[in-house]
Design a protein around this motif. Structure first.
Motif, PDB file in Angstrom:
ATOM      1  N   SER A 122       5.181  -6.603   4.743  1.00  0.00           N
ATOM      2  CA  SER A 122       5.498  -6.569   3.619  1.00  0.00           C
ATOM      3  C   SER A 122       4.405  -6.278   2.421  1.00  0.00           C
ATOM      4  CB  SER A 122       6.454  -7.774   3.145  1.00  0.00           C
ATOM      5  OG  SER A 122       5.279  -8.876   3.339  1.00  0.00           O
ATOM      6  N   SER A 123       3.311  -6.662   2.847  1.00  0.00           N
ATOM      7  CA  SER A 123       2.198  -6.641   1.873  1.00  0.00           C
ATOM      8  C   SER A 123       1.990  -5.082   1.583  1.00  0.00           C
ATOM      9  CB  SER A 123       0.878  -7.191   2.359  1.00  0.00           C
ATOM     10  OG  SER A 123       1.301  -8.649   2.507  1.00  0.00           O
ATOM     11  N   GLU A 124       1.783  -4.655   0.322  1.00  0.00           N
ATOM     12  CA  GLU A 124       1.785  -3.588   0.012  1.00  0.00           C
ATOM     13  C   GLU A 124      -0.013  -3.149  -0.317  1.00  0.00           C
ATOM     14  OE1 GLU A 124       5.365  -2.158  -2.780  1.00  0.00           O
ATOM     15  OE2 GLU A 124       4.508  -4.080  -3.149  1.00  0.00           O
ATOM     16  N   VAL A 125      -0.620  -3.988  -0.833  1.00  0.00           N
ATOM     17  CA  VAL A 125      -2.066  -3.728  -1.097  1.00  0.00           C
ATOM     18  C   VAL A 125      -2.718  -4.930  -0.483  1.00  0.00           C
ATOM     19  CG1 VAL A 125      -3.628  -3.818  -3.035  1.00  0.00           C
ATOM     20  CG2 VAL A 125      -1.696  -2.536  -3.153  1.00  0.00           C
ATOM     21  N   ILE A 126      -3.928  -4.849  -0.009  1.00  0.00           N
ATOM     22  CA  ILE A 126      -4.931  -5.960   0.379  1.00  0.00           C
ATOM     23  C   ILE A 126      -6.058  -6.131  -0.720  1.00  0.00           C
ATOM     24  CG2 ILE A 126      -6.144  -6.788   2.501  1.00  0.00           C
ATOM     25  CD1 ILE A 126      -4.878  -4.739   4.105  1.00  0.00           C
ATOM     26  N   LEU A 127      -6.188  -7.411  -0.963  1.00  0.00           N
ATOM     27  CA  LEU A 127      -7.569  -7.902  -1.717  1.00  0.00           C
ATOM     28  C   LEU A 127      -8.594  -8.193  -0.845  1.00  0.00           C
ATOM     29  CD1 LEU A 127      -8.563  -8.361  -4.692  1.00  0.00           C
ATOM     30  CD2 LEU A 127      -8.051 -10.769  -4.350  1.00  0.00           C
ATOM     31  N   ASP A 128      -9.562  -7.858  -0.729  1.00  0.00           N
ATOM     32  CA  ASP A 128     -10.733  -8.357  -0.041  1.00  0.00           C
ATOM     33  C   ASP A 128     -11.772  -9.079  -0.926  1.00  0.00           C
ATOM     34  OD1 ASP A 128     -13.284  -8.277   1.562  1.00  0.00           O
ATOM     35  OD2 ASP A 128     -13.811  -6.261   0.890  1.00  0.00           O
ATOM     36  N   ALA A 152      -7.443  -1.709   9.710  1.00  0.00           N
ATOM     37  CA  ALA A 152      -6.534  -1.061  10.822  1.00  0.00           C
ATOM     38  C   ALA A 152      -5.069  -1.072  10.007  1.00  0.00           C
ATOM     39  CB  ALA A 152      -6.432  -1.950  11.934  1.00  0.00           C
ATOM     40  N   ALA A 153      -4.890  -1.798   8.718  1.00  0.00           N
ATOM     41  CA  ALA A 153      -3.635  -1.719   8.208  1.00  0.00           C
ATOM     42  C   ALA A 153      -3.178  -0.601   7.546  1.00  0.00           C
ATOM     43  CB  ALA A 153      -3.737  -3.114   7.094  1.00  0.00           C
ATOM     44  N   GLY A 154      -3.972   0.477   7.240  1.00  0.00           N
ATOM     45  CA  GLY A 154      -3.707   1.680   6.551  1.00  0.00           C
ATOM     46  C   GLY A 154      -3.223   1.210   5.195  1.00  0.00           C
ATOM     47  N   LYS A 155      -3.523   0.074   4.393  1.00  0.00           N
ATOM     48  CA  LYS A 155      -3.142  -0.147   2.953  1.00  0.00           C
ATOM     49  C   LYS A 155      -4.198  -0.157   2.215  1.00  0.00           C
ATOM     50  CE  LYS A 155       0.624  -3.154   5.034  1.00  0.00           C
ATOM     51  NZ  LYS A 155       1.622  -2.656   4.741  1.00  0.00           N
ATOM     52  N   HIS A 179     -13.187  -0.674   4.008  1.00  0.00           N
ATOM     53  CA  HIS A 179     -12.991   0.645   3.370  1.00  0.00           C
ATOM     54  C   HIS A 179     -12.094   0.436   2.242  1.00  0.00           C
ATOM     55  CE1 HIS A 179     -14.776   3.660   6.149  1.00  0.00           C
ATOM     56  NE2 HIS A 179     -14.558   2.736   6.972  1.00  0.00           N
ATOM     57  N   ALA A 180     -12.823   0.262   0.976  1.00  0.00           N
ATOM     58  CA  ALA A 180     -12.080   0.063  -0.253  1.00  0.00           C
ATOM     59  C   ALA A 180     -11.321   0.959  -0.666  1.00  0.00           C
ATOM     60  CB  ALA A 180     -12.800  -0.740  -1.174  1.00  0.00           C
ATOM     61  N   ARG A 181     -10.318   1.028  -1.581  1.00  0.00           N
ATOM     62  CA  ARG A 181      -9.728   1.899  -2.409  1.00  0.00           C
ATOM     63  C   ARG A 181     -10.443   2.018  -3.771  1.00  0.00           C
ATOM     64  NH1 ARG A 181      -4.705   4.745  -2.257  1.00  0.00           N
ATOM     65  NH2 ARG A 181      -4.866   4.112   0.170  1.00  0.00           N
ATOM     66  N   GLN A 182     -10.561   0.673  -4.281  1.00  0.00           N
ATOM     67  CA  GLN A 182     -11.326   0.398  -5.572  1.00  0.00           C
ATOM     68  C   GLN A 182     -12.284  -0.733  -5.213  1.00  0.00           C
ATOM     69  OE1 GLN A 182      -7.624   0.468  -5.682  1.00  0.00           O
ATOM     70  NE2 GLN A 182      -7.786   2.500  -6.402  1.00  0.00           N
ATOM     71  N   THR A 183     -13.219  -0.805  -5.916  1.00  0.00           N
ATOM     72  CA  THR A 183     -14.250  -2.128  -5.965  1.00  0.00           C
ATOM     73  C   THR A 183     -14.615  -2.349  -7.383  1.00  0.00           C
ATOM     74  OG1 THR A 183     -15.291  -1.366  -3.698  1.00  0.00           O
ATOM     75  CG2 THR A 183     -16.423  -2.810  -5.509  1.00  0.00           C
ATOM     76  N   VAL A 184     -14.199  -3.716  -7.714  1.00  0.00           N
ATOM     77  CA  VAL A 184     -14.378  -4.166  -8.977  1.00  0.00           C
ATOM     78  C   VAL A 184     -15.735  -5.075  -8.998  1.00  0.00           C
ATOM     79  CG1 VAL A 184     -13.419  -5.424 -11.024  1.00  0.00           C
ATOM     80  CG2 VAL A 184     -11.897  -4.197  -9.344  1.00  0.00           C
ATOM     81  N   THR A 185     -16.820  -4.610  -9.580  1.00  0.00           N
ATOM     82  CA  THR A 185     -17.922  -5.387  -9.580  1.00  0.00           C
ATOM     83  C   THR A 185     -18.370  -6.017 -10.895  1.00  0.00           C
ATOM     84  OG1 THR A 185     -20.273  -5.372  -8.596  1.00  0.00           O
ATOM     85  CG2 THR A 185     -19.602  -3.636 -10.237  1.00  0.00           C
ATOM     86  N   PHE A 186     -19.026  -7.190 -10.690  1.00  0.00           N
ATOM     87  CA  PHE A 186     -18.972  -7.915 -12.128  1.00  0.00           C
ATOM     88  C   PHE A 186     -20.405  -8.161 -12.679  1.00  0.00           C
ATOM     89  CE2 PHE A 186     -16.018 -10.091  -9.193  1.00  0.00           C
ATOM     90  CZ  PHE A 186     -14.819  -9.650  -9.348  1.00  0.00           C
TER      91      PHE A 186
END
Length: 501
Positions: A122-128, A152-155, A179-186
């Motif tokens: 059910s999870s659409e996005v993963i937060l690393d 492996a989730a392909g999300k 493998h991130a789609r976006q990385t938010v650095t601070f």
């Protein structure tokens, strides 16, 4: 609040960790405020990129990176999202601000679960938020297993500060890496996010200063600067209405062994397209007619060691030039080696751009000179330093600095996130794309840098401007697709970019 524009300065991870604490004390802020701001910045990006998101899987580690994850989880839950939170290790072992973030998550009704073998369907996005910027050694087995599950989730994955498994200082993978789609650095850009393997894992890079970036700059000197396109406006001002070709330098390109005339032709045309006043080429006799027919603006002559008056003609042409570009198509046999030996005759006021087999010949007889620019790819850099390519890619910042210390001048280490070291500072280029992985690209860069140097830019300025214009031209050319991109496709865009005003 997140910022779309990336900062022009970057740091090592320890500088950011130490600097943020000093900055917070100076501003009178508790460190937990920064954690709250970091989580809010990540959540803002999530909402921007995934506006219809209803369910989120948050994967937390044991440090403050995990604490940031708890903040994001709480904000998502308060906005009505379905949130699953996985904690790697025992949540009771969290300390300080991370523990406070955990408690705030529990207080709003959140639950903490142990990682499973699969991300919930059910999870659409993963937060690393598993491993942060403090990682220096190999990824532990339990973390590696979770990272493997995430990948492996392909999300879509949004990484907090840095993709887990990536070294914040070098950009190399320390084991399994998210493998991130976006990385938010601070707060401060981590230099490792800008070069090497990071390009494969970071996805879209976003930045949030959290209100302390300016204070950090006052505390810590940056370890790298991003090439700023605005500098080109100062380095390439409008030309005088009464300018003539003698005002913009003379470039001599040396290379093009038998069967390799295309390389020296590309370098020479790049010099001419950069705006150099005059460009000449000395090459193998077989190449002369082809170059003159294709680009008559390049003054082309042959050279063969031992031929009557060959040495005199070459010496005359060397003396004519302000800048020498050597290496494209040079080869390492007797023809190229003999031509390379003539570099010992250069005057002190002549600049040299050394590329390709010119670098391989330099590795055979190393010397130190300040008035030159070296442009190695990782393989050539490894040869120059007596290392392996893996050694070079393991720490590209150290590699380019070592090359500069050993050989002098300015060094351009090509590759994803091209680095430049001028003996004082690292510079990094974020432009460019995989379509550049084709023959002739380096030849164009060498000629472009040589042409810019002939127009009065310093060695460092010419290297930086050349790298950025070259990479940006490739990005423009690749709008039609990266596959099939040719080095000569860059010329029309180089001309546009050279005339930024």
């Amino acid at each position: 609040m997140t910022q779309n524009a990336l900062p022009t300065v970057a740091y090592r991870a320890v500088q950011v960790r130490q600097g943020e604490q000093i900055a917070a004390r100076r501003l009178g802020w508790p460190m937990y405020r920064l954690m709250e701001s970091a989580g809010a910045a990540v959540f803002e990006v999530i909402r921007e990129k995934y506006p219809a998101l209803k369910s989120l899987c948050v994967c937390c580690g044991g440090g403050n990176n995990g604490g940031d994850g708890y903040i994001v989880a709480r904000l998502a839950k308060l906005h009505g999202m379905d949130v699953v939170l996985w904690q790697l290790g025992d949540a009771e072992n969290l300390k300080g601000d991370a523990a406070a973030a955990r408690d705030a998550w529990l207080a709003c009704g959140g639950r903490i679960e142990s990682p499973e073998v699969q991300i919930p369907e059910s999870s659409e996005v993963i937060l690393d938020a598993v491993l942060g910027t403090g990682l220096t050694g190999a990824v532990r087995p339990d973390a590696a297993a979770l990272i493997t599950t995430i990948n492996a989730a392909g999300k879509p994955v949004v990484a907090v500060d840095i993709p887990s498994g990536l070294c914040a200082d070098t950009g190399r993978c320390l084991g399994e890496t998210v493998h991130a789609r976006q990385t938010v650095t601070f707060i401060g850009m981590k230099q490792g996010l800008l070069t090497g393997q990071a390009a494969q894992y970071r996805g879209e890079l976003r930045y949030a200063g959290l209100g302390v970036a300016e204070t950090l700059m006052q505390i810590e000197p940056p370890t790298a600067l991003r090439i700023d396109p605005q500098d080109m406006l100062n380095w390439l001002p409008p030309r005088s209405k009464v300018a003539h070709k003698g005002n913009f330098g003379r470039v001599l390109c040396l290379g093009g062994e038998q069967g390799m005339g295309g390389a020296i032709r590309l370098a020479a045309e790049a010099s001419a397209r950069s705006g150099a006043g005059l460009t000449a080429a000395v090459t193998h006799a077989d190449n002369v007619l082809a170059i003159l027919a294709a680009r008559p603006e390049i003054m082309t002559q042959s050279w063969q060691s031992g031929c009557p008056d060959a040495e005199q003609r070459l010496t005359s042409r060397l003396n004519w030039a302000d800048v020498i570009v050597m290496g494209p198509g040079l080869g390492q046999n007797s023809w190229g080696s003999a031509l390379f030996d003539h570099l010992k005759r250069l005057r002190d006021d002549q600049s040299l751009v050394l590329d390709a087999d010119g670098l391989n010949l330099l590795a055979r007889s190393p010397d130190y000179k300040d008035n030159r620019i070296l442009t190695p790819h990782p393989g050539e850099a490894a040869h120059l330093l007596g290392l392996s390519v893996a050694d070079i890619e393991a720490d590209r910042f150290e590699a380019v600095a070592s090359l500069q210390r050993r050989y002098g001048g300015v060094v351009v280490l090509k590759g994803a996130g091209t680095l430049i070291n001028d003996g004082q500072q690292h510079f990094v280029c974020l432009a460019g794309n995989p379509g550049m992985a084709t023959g002739g690209m380096g030849d164009v860069l060498a000629g472009l840098i040589g042409g810019l140097r002939s127009q009065g830019l310093t060695l460092s300025e010419a290297a930086r401007a050349g790298v950025w214009i070259h990479s940006r031209a490739a990005d423009l050319a690749a709008e039609a697709g990266e596959r099939g991109l040719l080095a000569s496709d860059l010329f029309a865009y180089i001309r546009q970019l050279i005339n930024l005003r």
